[in-house]
Design an enzyme around this catalytic site. Structure first.
Site, PDB file in Angstrom:
ATOM      1  N   ARG A  53     -12.365  -4.312  -7.325  1.00 32.60           N
ATOM      2  CA  ARG A  53     -12.246  -5.023  -6.052  1.00 32.60           C
ATOM      3  C   ARG A  53     -13.624  -5.268  -5.452  1.00 32.60           C
ATOM      4  O   ARG A  53     -14.477  -4.387  -5.445  1.00 32.60           O
ATOM      5  CB  ARG A  53     -11.433  -4.216  -5.037  1.00 32.60           C
ATOM      6  CG  ARG A  53      -9.972  -4.120  -5.273  1.00 32.60           C
ATOM      7  CD  ARG A  53      -9.238  -3.654  -4.010  1.00 32.60           C
ATOM      8  NE  ARG A  53      -9.910  -2.567  -3.303  1.00 32.60           N
ATOM      9  CZ  ARG A  53      -9.475  -2.021  -2.168  1.00 32.60           C
ATOM     10  NH1 ARG A  53      -8.366  -2.473  -1.608  1.00 32.60           N
ATOM     11  NH2 ARG A  53     -10.128  -1.038  -1.592  1.00 32.60           N
ATOM     12  N   PHE A  72       0.853  -1.181   0.000  1.00 36.16           N
ATOM     13  CA  PHE A  72       0.000   0.000   0.000  1.00 36.16           C
ATOM     14  C   PHE A  72       0.892   1.235   0.000  1.00 36.16           C
ATOM     15  O   PHE A  72       1.828   1.335   0.803  1.00 36.16           O
ATOM     16  CB  PHE A  72      -0.925   0.002   1.219  1.00 36.16           C
ATOM     17  CG  PHE A  72      -1.989   1.054   1.142  1.00 36.16           C
ATOM     18  CD1 PHE A  72      -3.023   0.950   0.220  1.00 36.16           C
ATOM     19  CD2 PHE A  72      -1.959   2.162   1.978  1.00 36.16           C
ATOM     20  CE1 PHE A  72      -4.005   1.925   0.130  1.00 36.16           C
ATOM     21  CE2 PHE A  72      -2.937   3.143   1.899  1.00 36.16           C
ATOM     22  CZ  PHE A  72      -3.960   3.020   0.969  1.00 36.16           C
ATOM     23  N   ASP A 108       1.628  -5.067   8.411  1.00 34.52           N
ATOM     24  CA  ASP A 108       0.445  -4.219   8.284  1.00 34.52           C
ATOM     25  C   ASP A 108      -0.754  -5.151   8.115  1.00 34.52           C
ATOM     26  O   ASP A 108      -0.826  -5.921   7.148  1.00 34.52           O
ATOM     27  CB  ASP A 108       0.596  -3.289   7.071  1.00 34.52           C
ATOM     28  CG  ASP A 108      -0.572  -2.322   6.919  1.00 34.52           C
ATOM     29  OD1 ASP A 108      -1.672  -2.622   7.410  1.00 34.52           O
ATOM     30  OD2 ASP A 108      -0.389  -1.277   6.270  1.00 34.52           O
ATOM     31  N   TYR A 165     -11.346   0.543  10.544  1.00 37.05           N
ATOM     32  CA  TYR A 165     -12.528   0.989   9.785  1.00 37.05           C
ATOM     33  C   TYR A 165     -12.896   0.062   8.633  1.00 37.05           C
ATOM     34  O   TYR A 165     -13.883   0.316   7.938  1.00 37.05           O
ATOM     35  CB  TYR A 165     -12.360   2.424   9.280  1.00 37.05           C
ATOM     36  CG  TYR A 165     -11.123   2.699   8.450  1.00 37.05           C
ATOM     37  CD1 TYR A 165     -11.042   2.315   7.122  1.00 37.05           C
ATOM     38  CD2 TYR A 165     -10.042   3.372   9.002  1.00 37.05           C
ATOM     39  CE1 TYR A 165      -9.914   2.574   6.366  1.00 37.05           C
ATOM     40  CE2 TYR A 165      -8.916   3.647   8.252  1.00 37.05           C
ATOM     41  CZ  TYR A 165      -8.856   3.250   6.929  1.00 37.05           C
ATOM     42  OH  TYR A 165      -7.737   3.511   6.179  1.00 37.05           O
ATOM     43  N   LYS A 166     -12.125  -0.995   8.412  1.00 36.31           N
ATOM     44  CA  LYS A 166     -12.471  -1.945   7.356  1.00 36.31           C
ATOM     45  C   LYS A 166     -13.293  -3.078   7.957  1.00 36.31           C
ATOM     46  O   LYS A 166     -14.447  -2.888   8.337  1.00 36.31           O
ATOM     47  CB  LYS A 166     -11.210  -2.445   6.659  1.00 36.31           C
ATOM     48  CG  LYS A 166     -10.366  -1.342   6.004  1.00 36.31           C
ATOM     49  CD  LYS A 166      -9.173  -1.925   5.277  1.00 36.31           C
ATOM     50  CE  LYS A 166      -8.179  -0.862   4.850  1.00 36.31           C
ATOM     51  NZ  LYS A 166      -8.725   0.083   3.865  1.00 36.31           N
TER      52      LYS A 166
END
Length: 418
Positions: free
Chosen positions: A379, A133, A205, A230-231
């Site tokens: 995605r 990322f 991560d 938050y995912k």
């Protein structure tokens, strides 16, 4: 696999032990939400929790709530709730700041630990993947430039290159457990063991892992980990991230963001910094309580199931999606970017298409929400706590119809967030 029909998917939902948990989330009518890998759905309990913090704890009790409502201890309490989901022990996780800031802390601490050890002090290489990322790469670049001590970042182009890239020059390996773009899952235990054999530390991560796949940080003997809430953890947009430091590293864990919440005696107001013992030394400044409090609403749902049950449903959902796309949309130029093998797959599936962005926008226009990532990636995230098997069927049928009818705008203008 049995004949794939919508009725078959409905029957899978009837047999699904996790199906009742869906009722604990606020999901709009007529929407198929396959983007929980980017922003989790809202737990219904979050609204009342936010109202409680705003109206009672802040509105009525004011500053007393730092003590009476447990605000000061909340980062630690949430960390202990989250710890079992990532294979951590109590007193090893705090929920605080953003993933990027926590990554900076862990990077700085790891490099300092290596520099303080005569056996590793000369090591100057940080290993990561080019496909990592971007913010992870940016944070490492920024820190090495700022330190100006000869550190350099080595980007590898494939997972297969990691073994040879990690060597006696490596100070730190920084990897994302599940790749944000492809959904590819690393073997944490194997890579960690290899890094340690070479004398390197490793930082994971977990942004696309926590709450989606079983993670065993202590069993894998990892060194540091960060991730967001938050995912898959459903903490709310921009909710606070987490940082994990195992107990055996905590005494040596020092970072440059030495704010007063990480002080051994914050209200002694001393003019010099003395780190508090334990994981709270990873804290920095005053926490945003309204947002932080809502993280608990998401974590409480996980206490009603197991990561093994979540993983089993995740694999079943992603298997079904891949099979349906490849059978129902076979005449279209779709290329699977996600590993087929279960041991190498996270909880989202990515397909490449020449007009991926336009197709995603057309799907969103029909209430089927996935997202787009460069280059040309569609995605689709599968959150077992609330994604239904029939959602998978209906989403693929929507995709098939859009592709069959070419019902998308190839030159669609890009939104700021894709």
């Amino acid at each position: 696999m049995p004949t794939l029909t919508r009725q078959h998917c409905l029957s899978l939902d009837q047999e699904d032990s996790l199906a009742p948990l869906r009722q604990q989330f606020s999901l709009p009518q007529g929407v198929i939400y396959l983007d929980g890998n980017s922003l989790g759905a809202m737990p219904k309990a979050a609204l009342s929790r936010a109202q409680q913090v705003i109206q009672a704890e802040w509105g009525n009790d004011l500053i007393k709530s730092w003590n009476t409502a447990g605000w000061f201890e909340l980062p630690s309490r949430l960390g202990n709730l989250l710890a079992p989901l990532i294979g951590a022990d109590e007193g090893e996780v705090v929920v605080t700041d953003s993933t990027s800031i926590n990554l900076f802390k862990a990077l700085a601490a790891a490099l300092q630990m290596q520099a303080a050890n005569p056996a590793t002090a000369a090591r100057k290489v940080i290993i990561t993947e080019r496909s990592n990322f971007p913010t992870d790469i940016y944070m490492a670049e920024g820190l090495t430039r700022w330190l100006d001590r000869g550190y350099r970042l080595h980007l590898v182009d494939s997972a297969e290159e990691l073994d040879s890239a990690i060597n006696s020059d490596t100070a730190l390996v920084m990897l994302t457990h599940v790749n944000y773009r492809s959904g590819a899952l690393h073997d944490m235990a194997a890579i960690t063991a290899h890094a340690h054999r070479q004398g390197a530390l490793i930082l994971w991560d977990l942004a696309h892992s926590a709450g989606a796949v079983p993670v065993e940080l202590n069993r894998a003997k990892a060194d540091f980990a960060v991730g967001c809430t938050y995912k898959y953890l459903n903490g709310g947009p921009g909710s606070q991230a987490f940082i994990w430091v195992p107990k055996h590293h905590q005494a040596a864990f020092h970072h440059p963001l030495s704010g007063w919440w990480g002080h051994a005696a914050p209200f002694a107001m001393q003019p010099s910094f003395e780190a508090t013992p334990g994981i709270r030394r990873a804290l920095c400044g005053t926490q945003p309580m309204v947002s932080l409090a809502m993280v608990e609403s998401g974590l409480q749902v996980f206490a009603q199931t197991t990561m093994q049950a979540i993983r089993a449903k995740s694999l079943a959902l992603t298997d079904l999606f891949i099979a349906l796309v490849e059978s129902r949309c076979a005449s279209h130029p779709l290329q699977l970017a996600t590993p087929r093998m279960h041991a190498q797959r996270g909880s989202h599936v990515s397909f490449i298409h020449p007009h991926a962005y336009a197709v995603i926008q057309a799907l969103i226009g029909r209430g089927i929400i996935g997202d787009y990532r460069e280059p040309g990636i569609m995605r689709f995230g599968f959150t077992p706590l609330y994604t239904q098997f029939v959602d998978v069927w209906d989403a693929v049928e929507g995709l098939r119809d859009i592709l069959d009818q070419q019902d998308y705008q190839p030159d669609a203008a890009r939104n700021a967030v894709t």
